[in-house]
Design a protein around this motif. Structure first.
Motif, PDB file in Angstrom:
ATOM      1  N   LEU A 181      12.738   0.258  -0.990  1.00 26.48           N
ATOM      2  CA  LEU A 181      11.787   0.940  -0.743  1.00 26.48           C
ATOM      3  C   LEU A 181      10.566   0.447   0.181  1.00 26.48           C
ATOM      4  O   LEU A 181      10.223  -1.088   0.176  1.00 26.48           O
ATOM      5  CB  LEU A 181      10.834   0.697  -1.826  1.00 26.48           C
ATOM      6  CG  LEU A 181       8.855   1.256  -2.017  1.00 26.48           C
ATOM      7  CD1 LEU A 181       9.007   3.020  -1.765  1.00 26.48           C
ATOM      8  CD2 LEU A 181       8.891   0.912  -3.716  1.00 26.48           C
ATOM      9  N   ILE A 182      10.345   1.305   1.598  1.00 27.13           N
ATOM     10  CA  ILE A 182       9.923   0.446   2.148  1.00 27.13           C
ATOM     11  C   ILE A 182       8.320   0.815   2.194  1.00 27.13           C
ATOM     12  O   ILE A 182       7.979   2.158   2.389  1.00 27.13           O
ATOM     13  CB  ILE A 182      10.747   0.995   3.999  1.00 27.13           C
ATOM     14  CG1 ILE A 182      11.581   0.606   4.326  1.00 27.13           C
ATOM     15  CG2 ILE A 182       8.909   1.095   4.539  1.00 27.13           C
ATOM     16  CD1 ILE A 182      12.337   1.464   5.423  1.00 27.13           C
ATOM     17  N   VAL A 183       7.475   0.360   2.560  1.00 25.96           N
ATOM     18  CA  VAL A 183       5.854   0.429   2.705  1.00 25.96           C
ATOM     19  C   VAL A 183       5.082  -0.040   3.649  1.00 25.96           C
ATOM     20  O   VAL A 183       6.056  -1.388   4.388  1.00 25.96           O
ATOM     21  CB  VAL A 183       5.413  -0.016   0.903  1.00 25.96           C
ATOM     22  CG1 VAL A 183       5.477   0.602   0.072  1.00 25.96           C
ATOM     23  CG2 VAL A 183       5.549  -1.355   1.607  1.00 25.96           C
ATOM     24  N   ASP A 184       3.819   0.268   4.132  1.00 28.87           N
ATOM     25  CA  ASP A 184       3.265  -0.474   5.010  1.00 28.87           C
ATOM     26  C   ASP A 184       2.056   0.399   5.132  1.00 28.87           C
ATOM     27  O   ASP A 184       1.675   1.409   4.737  1.00 28.87           O
ATOM     28  CB  ASP A 184       3.920   0.296   7.160  1.00 28.87           C
ATOM     29  CG  ASP A 184       3.760  -0.884   8.054  1.00 28.87           C
ATOM     30  OD1 ASP A 184       2.898  -1.340   7.085  1.00 28.87           O
ATOM     31  OD2 ASP A 184       4.342  -0.624   8.786  1.00 28.87           O
ATOM     32  N   ASP A 185       1.403  -0.143   6.222  1.00 27.24           N
ATOM     33  CA  ASP A 185       0.322   0.009   5.406  1.00 27.24           C
ATOM     34  C   ASP A 185      -0.968   1.322   6.818  1.00 27.24           C
ATOM     35  O   ASP A 185      -1.455   1.988   6.460  1.00 27.24           O
ATOM     36  CB  ASP A 185      -0.724  -1.061   6.628  1.00 27.24           C
ATOM     37  CG  ASP A 185      -0.561  -1.408   8.005  1.00 27.24           C
ATOM     38  OD1 ASP A 185       0.299  -1.608   8.515  1.00 27.24           O
ATOM     39  OD2 ASP A 185      -1.689  -1.910   8.975  1.00 27.24           O
ATOM     40  N   TYR A 186      -0.150   1.625   7.882  1.00 31.74           N
ATOM     41  CA  TYR A 186      -0.383   2.545   8.990  1.00 31.74           C
ATOM     42  C   TYR A 186       0.489   2.945   9.555  1.00 31.74           C
ATOM     43  O   TYR A 186       1.220   2.252  10.037  1.00 31.74           O
ATOM     44  CB  TYR A 186      -1.580   1.983   9.998  1.00 31.74           C
ATOM     45  CG  TYR A 186      -2.294   3.009  10.651  1.00 31.74           C
ATOM     46  CD1 TYR A 186      -2.961   3.651   9.875  1.00 31.74           C
ATOM     47  CD2 TYR A 186      -2.237   3.437  11.854  1.00 31.74           C
ATOM     48  CE1 TYR A 186      -3.753   4.610   9.991  1.00 31.74           C
ATOM     49  CE2 TYR A 186      -2.794   5.282  12.569  1.00 31.74           C
ATOM     50  CZ  TYR A 186      -3.193   5.060  11.516  1.00 31.74           C
ATOM     51  OH  TYR A 186      -3.797   6.098  12.360  1.00 31.74           O
ATOM     52  N   MET A 187       1.201   4.421   9.431  1.00 27.54           N
ATOM     53  CA  MET A 187       1.624   5.101  10.456  1.00 27.54           C
ATOM     54  C   MET A 187       1.563   6.093  11.507  1.00 27.54           C
ATOM     55  O   MET A 187       1.042   6.544  11.320  1.00 27.54           O
ATOM     56  CB  MET A 187       3.115   5.588   9.212  1.00 27.54           C
ATOM     57  CG  MET A 187       4.377   6.372   9.990  1.00 27.54           C
ATOM     58  SD  MET A 187       5.387   7.193   9.811  1.00 27.54           S
ATOM     59  CE  MET A 187       4.820   8.571   8.276  1.00 27.54           C
ATOM     60  N   ARG A 188       2.045   5.184  12.854  1.00 32.90           N
ATOM     61  CA  ARG A 188       1.033   6.679  13.782  1.00 32.90           C
ATOM     62  C   ARG A 188       2.717   7.393  13.906  1.00 32.90           C
ATOM     63  O   ARG A 188       2.960   8.237  13.530  1.00 32.90           O
ATOM     64  CB  ARG A 188       0.881   5.561  15.153  1.00 32.90           C
ATOM     65  CG  ARG A 188       0.240   6.398  15.732  1.00 32.90           C
ATOM     66  CD  ARG A 188      -0.705   5.038  17.038  1.00 32.90           C
ATOM     67  NE  ARG A 188      -2.361   4.930  16.974  1.00 32.90           N
ATOM     68  CZ  ARG A 188      -2.989   5.184  17.454  1.00 32.90           C
ATOM     69  NH1 ARG A 188      -2.585   5.034  18.688  1.00 32.90           N
ATOM     70  NH2 ARG A 188      -4.312   4.572  16.558  1.00 32.90           N
ATOM     71  N   GLY A 189       3.581   6.501  15.592  1.00 29.12           N
ATOM     72  CA  GLY A 189       4.492   7.265  15.621  1.00 29.12           C
ATOM     73  C   GLY A 189       6.233   7.362  14.872  1.00 29.12           C
ATOM     74  O   GLY A 189       6.908   7.524  15.293  1.00 29.12           O
ATOM     75  N   GLY A 190       5.749   6.491  14.015  1.00 30.42           N
ATOM     76  CA  GLY A 190       6.737   5.557  13.030  1.00 30.42           C
ATOM     77  C   GLY A 190       8.112   4.849  13.739  1.00 30.42           C
ATOM     78  O   GLY A 190       9.197   5.155  13.652  1.00 30.42           O
ATOM     79  N   GLY A 191       7.466   4.350  15.210  1.00 26.58           N
ATOM     80  CA  GLY A 191       8.653   3.535  15.247  1.00 26.58           C
ATOM     81  C   GLY A 191       8.768   2.544  14.679  1.00 26.58           C
ATOM     82  O   GLY A 191      10.113   2.117  14.414  1.00 26.58           O
ATOM     83  N   THR A 192       8.323   1.853  13.819  1.00 28.40           N
ATOM     84  CA  THR A 192       8.276   0.293  12.997  1.00 28.40           C
ATOM     85  C   THR A 192       8.880   1.457  12.017  1.00 28.40           C
ATOM     86  O   THR A 192       9.740   0.162  11.833  1.00 28.40           O
ATOM     87  CB  THR A 192       6.712  -0.235  12.496  1.00 28.40           C
ATOM     88  OG1 THR A 192       5.659  -0.128  13.570  1.00 28.40           O
ATOM     89  CG2 THR A 192       6.781  -2.017  12.289  1.00 28.40           C
ATOM     90  N   ILE A 193       8.491   1.954  11.191  1.00 26.73           N
ATOM     91  CA  ILE A 193       9.329   2.784  10.503  1.00 26.73           C
ATOM     92  C   ILE A 193      10.161   2.476  10.263  1.00 26.73           C
ATOM     93  O   ILE A 193      11.303   2.240   9.629  1.00 26.73           O
ATOM     94  CB  ILE A 193       8.623   3.507   9.051  1.00 26.73           C
ATOM     95  CG1 ILE A 193       6.710   3.788   9.180  1.00 26.73           C
ATOM     96  CG2 ILE A 193       9.387   4.632   8.103  1.00 26.73           C
ATOM     97  CD1 ILE A 193       6.514   2.666   7.597  1.00 26.73           C
ATOM     98  N   SER A 194      10.757   3.482  11.660  1.00 27.33           N
ATOM     99  CA  SER A 194      11.999   3.708  12.339  1.00 27.33           C
ATOM    100  C   SER A 194      13.271   2.362  12.766  1.00 27.33           C
ATOM    101  O   SER A 194      14.506   1.845  11.499  1.00 27.33           O
ATOM    102  CB  SER A 194      12.157   4.276  13.735  1.00 27.33           C
ATOM    103  OG  SER A 194      11.771   5.330  13.205  1.00 27.33           O
ATOM    104  N   GLY A 195      12.247   1.604  12.942  1.00 28.41           N
ATOM    105  CA  GLY A 195      13.355   0.407  13.066  1.00 28.41           C
ATOM    106  C   GLY A 195      13.755  -0.900  11.446  1.00 28.41           C
ATOM    107  O   GLY A 195      15.009  -1.369  11.501  1.00 28.41           O
ATOM    108  N   MET A 196      12.474   0.280  10.225  1.00 28.96           N
ATOM    109  CA  MET A 196      13.016  -0.609   9.111  1.00 28.96           C
ATOM    110  C   MET A 196      13.880   0.048   8.221  1.00 28.96           C
ATOM    111  O   MET A 196      14.631  -0.767   7.482  1.00 28.96           O
ATOM    112  CB  MET A 196      11.740  -0.895   8.120  1.00 28.96           C
ATOM    113  CG  MET A 196      10.725  -2.200   8.784  1.00 28.96           C
ATOM    114  SD  MET A 196       9.640  -2.347   7.366  1.00 28.96           S
ATOM    115  CE  MET A 196       7.655  -1.214   7.371  1.00 28.96           C
TER     116      MET A 196
END
Lengths: 261, 261
Positions: free
Chosen positions: B189-204
């Motif tokens: 399960l991926i969690v993060d504080d803030y998503m704007r463009g989603g680049g970091t989430i895509s990386g994960m």
């Protein structure tokens, strides 16, 4: 009632709150609290403090008894002292333990025991591996935690920056903390995962001073036995962990003298 | 018993364990658990699941009811939408909220509700501000959390590195995760504080794939309404937070559709 108090450590809850919530007389709430107090004490969960008077109530202060702490630390040392944790350069892999909620809860309880009767307004740590420890301790002391960073991130707003000498590398490095995160006069507890030369901890001490805040203590999960030029005063370590010649050794740290006098 | 179960969410405890611990008959433990189950349900604390048979026992699954979640989110939105959180460049200061143990506990409970009946083996996040969220969710799901880093630190041992496009800056950046931290086939399960463009989430997401692990979901505390080129599939956001013209606006995110169908 048990759940309510456990979830709000170090928070004063008026008896009238429970009386309203459970639609009972204050006297029966009082009796229940007496039972709870004994249970918490028997199990070594913590102290249920009762403050009399109109502004009074009850407050749950979590602690860990010395016997349990010894078992927890011995277990942690066993888990730490495995050859596969050895990393080139004399470093130790411990990210798995610091990512285990159960381990973090125990570590938090031990440090919370030390500050049972002291006022702590904030827990300070440095990114990244200190964060879980700070969160665990802060959660049991019911105070916020603040994260010092090695970089200056745009989402932190204006920051206060401090230069420090990284003990392991004798390089000058920079750490920064958002200006909004600490109030002058706040009582700050510093925690971190590992202390070798103590350079990072020294940097955080300077940071506390820059904010005109007070240092109440320093706690590290592990310290190295070998520490050239370490200039840190009093601190608490749960473990003494060393990595030499492809092996890792771990023994209890100085927590015994510091926490359980 | 309440404390024991609350501290070990998602863990099966055999009835014989409680019977031995409290020196009582299994039948009276059973009766106590029935009372506890009803109390947990009435208070919206969570589910006390009982599994019959020799390998059975009882298990506490924390959740948050929709009504309470709505109140928590509305309160969080109010706290978030203050002009002094506005930072140059359209960023939002939220480190204070993500350093508040009580706020983190509530956020954790909401995400834990979503994965009440799904198998999660690990929670993944990226340093630094995602860490407290991961720890809170992981603690309530009783699974470890792993921290992806922007730098490669010596104390992580060998790492797997992934390049990704940071959406906000359209720069190519690198993230790394210790090779030891995830097992192939793990449900992540991926969690993060803030998503704007989603680049970091895509990386994960790429990172999860590199480890031959399975993605079970994505949860962010806040997302921006404005998201050029965001290519993330399904995710859950608790808030929609935007910073424009020196003001910050915050409204509930899509959690309602995702978690409380």
């Amino acid at each position: 009632m048990t759940r309510y108090l456990l979830e709000r450590p170090h928070t004063l809850v008026p008896l009238t709150f429970f009386a309203d919530r459970y639609d009972s007389a204050k006297s029966s709430i009082s009796e229940d609290l007496t039972i709870l107090k004994r249970t918490f004490q028997d199990r070594g969960t913590g102290l249920l403090e009762t403050i009399p008077g109109a502004a009074g109530g009850t407050r749950f202060l979590p602690y860990m008894l010395k016997e349990e702490a010894n078992v927890v630390i011995a277990d942690l040392a066993t888990q730490m002292a495995t050859a596969d944790r050895y990393l080139p350069g004399g470093y130790v892999y411990m990210s798995d333990l610091l990512g285990d909620p159960a381990v973090l809860r125990q570590i938090g309880r031990i440090f919370a025991t030390q500050y049972l009767n002291q006022r702590v307004d904030a827990v300070m740590t440095i990114a990244t591996k200190g964060v879980p420890i700070a969160q665990s301790v802060a959660s049991l002391l019911n105070v916020p935690f603040v994260i010092v960073r090695h970089d200056t991130e745009i989402t932190e707003g204006s920051t206060v920056n401090v230069n420090y000498v990284s003990g392991s590398s004798t390089r000058i490095e920079k750490m920064s903390l958002s200006k909004r995160s600490l109030k002058p006069g706040a009582n700050v507890l510093i925690v971190d995962d590992y202390m070798r030369g103590g350079g990072t901890i020294s940097g955080m001490i300077s940071m506390v001073q820059e904010f005109d805040a007070n240092l109440v203590g320093i706690g590290v999960v592990a310290e190295s036995s070998d520490h050239p030029n370490r200039k840190i005063g009093e601190y608490t370590s749960l473990l003494r962990v060393d990595a030499n010649d492809d092996t890792v050794t771990a023994v209890p740290g100085n927590y015994f003298e510091q926490i359980y006098q």
